[in-house]
Design an enzyme around this catalytic site. Sequence first.
Site, PDB file in Angstrom:
ATOM      1  N   LYS A 157     -30.799   0.301   8.806  1.00  0.00           N
ATOM      2  CA  LYS A 157     -30.482   1.659   8.328  1.00  0.00           C
ATOM      3  C   LYS A 157     -31.751   2.398   7.907  1.00  0.00           C
ATOM      4  CE  LYS A 157     -27.739   0.017   5.053  1.00  0.00           C
ATOM      5  NZ  LYS A 157     -27.879  -1.434   5.279  1.00  0.00           N
ATOM      6  N   ARG A 175     -20.605   2.924  -0.346  1.00  0.00           N
ATOM      7  CA  ARG A 175     -20.413   1.482  -0.144  1.00  0.00           C
ATOM      8  C   ARG A 175     -19.051   1.013  -0.622  1.00  0.00           C
ATOM      9  NH1 ARG A 175     -26.298   0.113  -0.213  1.00  0.00           N
ATOM     10  NH2 ARG A 175     -26.474  -2.082   0.288  1.00  0.00           N
ATOM     11  N   ARG A 190     -39.039  -9.149   5.985  1.00  0.00           N
ATOM     12  CA  ARG A 190     -39.306  -7.715   5.782  1.00  0.00           C
ATOM     13  C   ARG A 190     -40.353  -7.442   4.691  1.00  0.00           C
ATOM     14  NH1 ARG A 190     -34.505  -3.853   4.190  1.00  0.00           N
ATOM     15  NH2 ARG A 190     -34.146  -5.493   2.659  1.00  0.00           N
ATOM     16  N   ARG A 202     -39.221  -7.107  -1.432  1.00  0.00           N
ATOM     17  CA  ARG A 202     -38.181  -6.861  -2.426  1.00  0.00           C
ATOM     18  C   ARG A 202     -37.718  -8.155  -3.078  1.00  0.00           C
ATOM     19  NH1 ARG A 202     -34.079  -2.901   0.676  1.00  0.00           N
ATOM     20  NH2 ARG A 202     -32.594  -4.274  -0.372  1.00  0.00           N
ATOM     21  N   ARG A 232     -25.049 -10.342  -0.922  1.00  0.00           N
ATOM     22  CA  ARG A 232     -25.026  -8.963  -0.422  1.00  0.00           C
ATOM     23  C   ARG A 232     -24.083  -8.841   0.778  1.00  0.00           C
ATOM     24  NH1 ARG A 232     -31.311  -8.429   0.227  1.00  0.00           N
ATOM     25  NH2 ARG A 232     -30.945  -6.460   1.293  1.00  0.00           N
TER      26      ARG A 232
HETATM   27  P1  AP5 Z   1     -34.191  -2.234   7.423  1.00  0.00           P
HETATM   28  O1  AP5 Z   1     -34.280  -0.981   8.220  1.00  0.00           O
HETATM   29  O2  AP5 Z   1     -34.989  -2.315   6.163  1.00  0.00           O
HETATM   30  O3  AP5 Z   1     -32.640  -2.579   7.148  1.00  0.00           O
HETATM   31  P2  AP5 Z   1     -31.589  -1.913   6.156  1.00  0.00           P
HETATM   32  O4  AP5 Z   1     -30.280  -1.827   6.878  1.00  0.00           O
HETATM   33  O5  AP5 Z   1     -32.130  -0.636   5.601  1.00  0.00           O
HETATM   34  O6  AP5 Z   1     -31.512  -3.074   5.086  1.00  0.00           O
HETATM   35  P3  AP5 Z   1     -31.483  -3.060   3.491  1.00  0.00           P
HETATM   36  O7  AP5 Z   1     -31.692  -4.462   3.046  1.00  0.00           O
HETATM   37  O8  AP5 Z   1     -32.413  -2.026   2.940  1.00  0.00           O
HETATM   38  O9  AP5 Z   1     -30.017  -2.655   3.242  1.00  0.00           O
HETATM   39  P4  AP5 Z   1     -29.253  -2.919   1.959  1.00  0.00           P
HETATM   40  O10 AP5 Z   1     -28.043  -2.105   2.285  1.00  0.00           O
HETATM   41  O11 AP5 Z   1     -29.003  -4.311   1.569  1.00  0.00           O
HETATM   42  O12 AP5 Z   1     -30.232  -2.419   0.817  1.00  0.00           O
HETATM   43  P5  AP5 Z   1     -30.231  -1.171  -0.138  1.00  0.00           P
HETATM   44  O13 AP5 Z   1     -31.625  -0.860  -0.471  1.00  0.00           O
HETATM   45  O14 AP5 Z   1     -29.339  -0.079   0.380  1.00  0.00           O
HETATM   46  O15 AP5 Z   1     -34.559  -3.446   8.384  1.00  0.00           O
HETATM   47  C1  AP5 Z   1     -34.606  -4.795   7.904  1.00  0.00           C
HETATM   48  C2  AP5 Z   1     -35.696  -5.572   8.673  1.00  0.00           C
HETATM   49  O16 AP5 Z   1     -35.317  -5.676  10.042  1.00  0.00           O
HETATM   50  C3  AP5 Z   1     -37.077  -4.889   8.662  1.00  0.00           C
HETATM   51  O17 AP5 Z   1     -38.088  -5.853   8.547  1.00  0.00           O
HETATM   52  C4  AP5 Z   1     -37.156  -4.172  10.028  1.00  0.00           C
HETATM   53  O18 AP5 Z   1     -38.508  -4.103  10.511  1.00  0.00           O
HETATM   54  C5  AP5 Z   1     -36.292  -5.089  10.897  1.00  0.00           C
HETATM   55  N1  AP5 Z   1     -35.554  -4.331  11.922  1.00  0.00           N
HETATM   56  C6  AP5 Z   1     -34.908  -3.147  11.773  1.00  0.00           C
HETATM   57  N2  AP5 Z   1     -34.323  -2.769  12.918  1.00  0.00           N
HETATM   58  C7  AP5 Z   1     -34.607  -3.761  13.823  1.00  0.00           C
HETATM   59  C8  AP5 Z   1     -34.274  -3.941  15.210  1.00  0.00           C
HETATM   60  N3  AP5 Z   1     -33.523  -3.064  15.875  1.00  0.00           N
HETATM   61  N4  AP5 Z   1     -34.722  -5.066  15.816  1.00  0.00           N
HETATM   62  C9  AP5 Z   1     -35.475  -5.986  15.152  1.00  0.00           C
HETATM   63  N5  AP5 Z   1     -35.843  -5.859  13.838  1.00  0.00           N
HETATM   64  C10 AP5 Z   1     -35.400  -4.751  13.196  1.00  0.00           C
HETATM   65  O19 AP5 Z   1     -29.483  -1.762  -1.424  1.00  0.00           O
HETATM   66  C11 AP5 Z   1     -30.076  -2.739  -2.240  1.00  0.00           C
HETATM   67  C12 AP5 Z   1     -29.177  -3.007  -3.450  1.00  0.00           C
HETATM   68  O20 AP5 Z   1     -29.023  -1.782  -4.217  1.00  0.00           O
HETATM   69  C13 AP5 Z   1     -27.730  -3.427  -3.142  1.00  0.00           C
HETATM   70  O21 AP5 Z   1     -27.634  -4.827  -2.928  1.00  0.00           O
HETATM   71  C14 AP5 Z   1     -27.016  -2.977  -4.430  1.00  0.00           C
HETATM   72  O22 AP5 Z   1     -27.260  -3.870  -5.486  1.00  0.00           O
HETATM   73  C15 AP5 Z   1     -27.708  -1.663  -4.747  1.00  0.00           C
HETATM   74  N6  AP5 Z   1     -27.062  -0.499  -4.124  1.00  0.00           N
HETATM   75  C16 AP5 Z   1     -27.636   0.338  -3.197  1.00  0.00           C
HETATM   76  N7  AP5 Z   1     -26.779   1.309  -2.856  1.00  0.00           N
HETATM   77  C17 AP5 Z   1     -25.643   1.086  -3.557  1.00  0.00           C
HETATM   78  C18 AP5 Z   1     -24.371   1.740  -3.610  1.00  0.00           C
HETATM   79  N8  AP5 Z   1     -24.100   2.809  -2.837  1.00  0.00           N
HETATM   80  N9  AP5 Z   1     -23.415   1.241  -4.441  1.00  0.00           N
HETATM   81  C19 AP5 Z   1     -23.681   0.161  -5.235  1.00  0.00           C
HETATM   82  N10 AP5 Z   1     -24.861  -0.519  -5.234  1.00  0.00           N
HETATM   83  C20 AP5 Z   1     -25.821  -0.057  -4.393  1.00  0.00           C
END
Ligand code: AP5
Length: 218
Positions: free
Chosen positions: A14, A88, A127, A161, A172
Amino acid sequence: MTNIILLGPPGAGKGTQAHKLVAERGMVQLSTGDMLREARTSGTEMGKRVAEVMDRGQLVTDEIVIGLIEEKLDTVKAPGFIFDGFPRTLKQADALGALLERHGQTLGAVIEMKVDDEALVSRITGRFTCGDCGAVYHDVTHPTKVAGVCDACGSTNLKRRADDNEVSLRTRLMEYYKKTSPLVGYYYHAHLLSSIDALASVETVADEIAKVLDKAGK
Ligand code: AP5
């Protein structure tokens, strides 16, 4: 241009795709994960509670994240928002609909990024990101050209992270399946859902997202 949601489990890509859309289409990324990581560095009681919940891999309360998004929608103007990691839960989805309506805006598309759980472990554990510009890298599939230096902005402030470990990732993923995956049906019935294969290369996934946006006439 319009507003879109990137919906998918941790590691689906994402953030990677949101960065491309910001650079290529001038959209604005609203990542609740990034906002919460900023809040946890504040040193406040709220920041400390948020940090504990995030490190365990659980979801932060709806009230906190809805408040963060509300504040952005009240203050930031954009040709189109990319909601990354929000909503979410069904409560967050209802709240987003009401907030957009209050601002005279709508959602143009919800893009479900489908991946295989096993691929997520290697994506997440490899990552790292730039602490200054947010560019996303991977030890194996997308390292920086010069070790320790961000390709995009030249910063040496590269970070990993605290929740990017296998134990936290399992939690997660469970949170995703229990609380977030019902949004697939929610947006399908709103005629907004498009599902794409996010196991493909970054460029192929970007092409698929562009097709969804272009088909919607954006
Ligand atoms: P990346 O693009 O970073 O993936 P992502 O989907 O953004 O993953 P996240 O871990 O950031 O998502 P998340 O939803 O767990 O975290 P968030 O910060 O929202 O890619 C990942 C890796 O893969 C990278 O190394 C990249 O290079 C590689 N990659 C990407 N695309 C690729 C491809 N096509 N092929 C190969 N490699 C590829 O949330 C973190 C925490 O915050 C949650 O656990 C929760 O505690 C809290 N939180 C956040 N939002 C909320 C909410 N709305 N409600 C409640 N709690 C929340």
